[in-house]
Design a protein around this motif. Structure first.
Motif, PDB file in Angstrom:
ATOM      1  N   ARG A  37       0.870  -1.169   0.000  1.00 56.64           N
ATOM      2  CA  ARG A  37       0.000   0.000   0.000  1.00 56.64           C
ATOM      3  C   ARG A  37       0.905   1.216   0.000  1.00 56.64           C
ATOM      4  NH1 ARG A  37      -4.314   0.441   4.691  1.00 56.64           N
ATOM      5  NH2 ARG A  37      -2.422   0.842   5.909  1.00 56.64           N
ATOM      6  N   VAL A  38       0.915   1.940  -1.120  1.00 55.38           N
ATOM      7  CA  VAL A  38       1.840   3.052  -1.306  1.00 55.38           C
ATOM      8  C   VAL A  38       1.064   4.248  -1.834  1.00 55.38           C
ATOM      9  CG1 VAL A  38       3.944   3.854  -2.455  1.00 55.38           C
ATOM     10  CG2 VAL A  38       3.708   1.430  -1.857  1.00 55.38           C
ATOM     11  N   ARG A  39       1.163   5.348  -1.141  1.00 60.55           N
ATOM     12  CA  ARG A  39       0.504   6.573  -1.584  1.00 60.55           C
ATOM     13  C   ARG A  39       1.498   7.715  -1.470  1.00 60.55           C
ATOM     14  NH1 ARG A  39      -2.211  10.897   0.825  1.00 60.55           N
ATOM     15  NH2 ARG A  39      -3.820  11.834  -0.502  1.00 60.55           N
ATOM     16  N   GLY A  40       1.845   8.317  -2.595  1.00 65.09           N
ATOM     17  CA  GLY A  40       2.763   9.437  -2.517  1.00 65.09           C
ATOM     18  C   GLY A  40       3.680   9.534  -3.706  1.00 65.09           C
ATOM     19  N   SER A  41       4.730  10.291  -3.525  1.00 64.53           N
ATOM     20  CA  SER A  41       5.708  10.549  -4.576  1.00 64.53           C
ATOM     21  C   SER A  41       7.095  10.274  -4.010  1.00 64.53           C
ATOM     22  CB  SER A  41       5.602  12.012  -5.018  1.00 64.53           C
ATOM     23  OG  SER A  41       6.751  12.398  -5.744  1.00 64.53           O
ATOM     24  N   LEU A  42       8.035  10.004  -4.895  1.00 64.71           N
ATOM     25  CA  LEU A  42       9.423   9.804  -4.464  1.00 64.71           C
ATOM     26  C   LEU A  42      10.081  11.101  -4.007  1.00 64.71           C
ATOM     27  CD1 LEU A  42      10.894   7.416  -7.201  1.00 64.71           C
ATOM     28  CD2 LEU A  42      10.232   6.832  -4.857  1.00 64.71           C
ATOM     29  N   GLY A  43       9.462  12.224  -4.323  1.00 66.04           N
ATOM     30  CA  GLY A  43      10.134  13.493  -4.051  1.00 66.04           C
ATOM     31  C   GLY A  43      11.199  13.788  -5.078  1.00 66.04           C
ATOM     32  N   LEU A  44      11.056  13.157  -6.240  1.00 66.07           N
ATOM     33  CA  LEU A  44      11.973  13.352  -7.368  1.00 66.07           C
ATOM     34  C   LEU A  44      11.139  13.629  -8.613  1.00 66.07           C
ATOM     35  CD1 LEU A  44      14.332  10.314  -6.741  1.00 66.07           C
ATOM     36  CD2 LEU A  44      15.077  12.692  -6.744  1.00 66.07           C
ATOM     37  N   PRO A  45      11.696  14.341  -9.583  1.00 62.04           N
ATOM     38  CA  PRO A  45      10.963  14.504 -10.845  1.00 62.04           C
ATOM     39  C   PRO A  45      10.721  13.145 -11.488  1.00 62.04           C
ATOM     40  CG  PRO A  45      12.844  16.003 -10.724  1.00 62.04           C
ATOM     41  CD  PRO A  45      12.988  15.052  -9.589  1.00 62.04           C
ATOM     42  N   PRO A  46       9.667  12.985 -12.259  1.00 60.57           N
ATOM     43  CA  PRO A  46       9.427  11.716 -12.952  1.00 60.57           C
ATOM     44  C   PRO A  46      10.638  11.299 -13.780  1.00 60.57           C
ATOM     45  CG  PRO A  46       7.544  13.177 -13.189  1.00 60.57           C
ATOM     46  CD  PRO A  46       8.637  13.993 -12.568  1.00 60.57           C
TER      47      PRO A  46
END
Length: 424
Positions: A183-192
């Motif tokens: 279960r993962v919700r979010g972003s890596l904090g890096l540009p795609p």
């Protein structure tokens, strides 16, 4: 646009000091190279000089078979190793072209953490990252992560398939995923990511082949004969259509371990020298851990005695090696040299022309799209291969003479707009 000519893919597998168990005893191999960053810099630059696609770091999250006292631990160079993702990120700063492929387990990692590491490696290296996906197969690894037993194959491969789906979503930006394992919700904090990081994998089981067909870009094979390699090549590629993929979207790269000499005698002398460096206690221990009978106390230069086999199912390699020993009247020493020599995959002792002939036959007759070079000793046998075999492949028009792209995907000739199959 003119179609790109089919070229071999070539990678260098840096298994610490080499694939021969006595590699650390070779006079031109740094016995402490596993812990010396300069050793890996030299190997990476060597691969880049040969215009290879990438370097490959095998890994396991454990020192295996800790319960087996017969193993001569002080004589095994493979057990001391750096964490591969960190090591390759450092190597990205001292190389320009070579692909960088660390091994990481989909069983003992979380997709968010690994995606962050791989995307960072990819950005630091300007698109040269790959990932060798493994699912783990040893109890020693399970114990290091608080588990009493290894998860079954179905569970490990189902987790790996979902792991890839999550990782691909994280590569592309924000994700909101809830599945069986994650279960993962979010972003890596890096540009795609600008492109998909190529995924490597291996394995001959039905589960492993299905996983490769679903989501891998490269399969690292281990077949010792062309007939077995062709069957494996056909089996894996024959599964791609069900996932909406074309055969060219997956590269099959079996391992090749070669002793190279300018003459056949020179190559044979190199092989014989390495075999003579195998310590008897190491050789006997390797027989025991690979489920051969325990020959301790028997005459090493006498014939292999007919002893009871340890319990459990025997691998084809063990059965075949014992049949060969009986047929050819091998001694115990010759049997452990056969096992310790490292010829578990495709192996050859010969001249550059002989080795190139073999590789060309595999490449042109449906057994391989390229090869992972597994040097007996690193860097010496890697240098022989790159200085002697690679130019012969280039002369035949089978391998590049210069890099034509900047990323690992470019080197491998992979498209970047391929759809990802969802987990069923």
């Amino acid at each position: 646009m003119k179609p790109r000519k089919r070229m071999m893919s070539l990678g260098l597998s840096i298994a610490n000091l080499g694939y021969h168990y006595a590699a650390w005893r070779h006079p031109d191999v740094p016995a402490d190279g596993n812990m010396d960053f300069r050793h890996f810099v030299h190997c990476a630059r060597l691969a880049e000089r040969g215009k290879l696609d990438g370097i490959f770091l095998a890994d396991s999250s454990a020192v295996r078979d800790l319960d087996r006292p017969a193993i001569a631990r002080e004589m095994e160079h493979q057990i001391v190793k750096h964490e591969p993702t960190a090591l390759l990120t450092a190597l990205a700063a001292v190389t320009k072209h070579i692909g960088l492929v660390p091994t990481a387990s989909a069983t003992y990692n979380e997709p968010f953490n690994l995606a962050r590491q791989l995307v960072t490696l990819d950005r630091v290296s300007h698109g040269r990252a790959g990932w060798n996906m493994v699912t783990g197969f040893s109890l020693d690894e399970a114990r290091n992560f608080g588990l009493d037993k290894l998860a079954d194959s179905d569970t490990r491969h189902a987790r790996a398939a979902e792991f890839v789906t999550v990782l691909r979503g994280l590569e592309g930006g924000t994700i909101d995923h809830e599945g069986r394992f994650f279960r993962v919700r979010g972003s890596l904090g890096l540009p795609p990511a600008a492109h998909r990081i190529p995924i490597f994998t291996a394995g001959e089981s039905d589960n492993a082949q299905e996983l490769a067909a679903r989501c891998a870009d490269v399969v690292y094979g281990g077949q010792p004969s062309i007939e077995e390699a062709r069957a494996y090549y056909t089996s894996v590629k024959g599964r791609l259509a069900k996932y909406g993929r074309d055969p060219d979207e997956l590269k099959m790269m079996p391992g090749i371990m070669a002793f190279v000499g300018r003459t056949q005698q020179e190559a044979r002398d190199k092989f014989d020298r390495m075999q003579a460096l195998i310590e008897p206690r190491l050789g006997l221990g390797l027989l025991t851990v690979n489920s051969f009978p325990d020959y301790t106390g028997h005459d090493l230069d006498g014939p292999v005695p007919d002893l009871p086999m340890p319990g459990g199912r025997k691998s084809e390699f063990v059965v075949g090696a014992l049949a060969k020993a009986k047929r050819e009247k091998l001694t115990i020493r010759q049997l452990y040299e056969l096992v310790s020599g490292g010829f578990w995959h495709l192996g050859m002792v010969g001249t550059p022309t002989m080795i190139a002939d073999l590789m060309e036959e595999w490449f042109t007759t449906g057994a391989a799209d390229g090869f992972n070079i597994q040097p007996p000793c690193i860097p010496v046998d890697a240098e022989d291969f790159i200085e002697l075999v690679v130019p012969e492949l280039q002369r035949r028009g089978l391998f590049r003479t210069e890099y034509e792209g900047a990323t690992l995907s470019d080197h491998l000739g992979l498209r970047q707009d391929l759809p990802m199959a969802e987990v069923a």
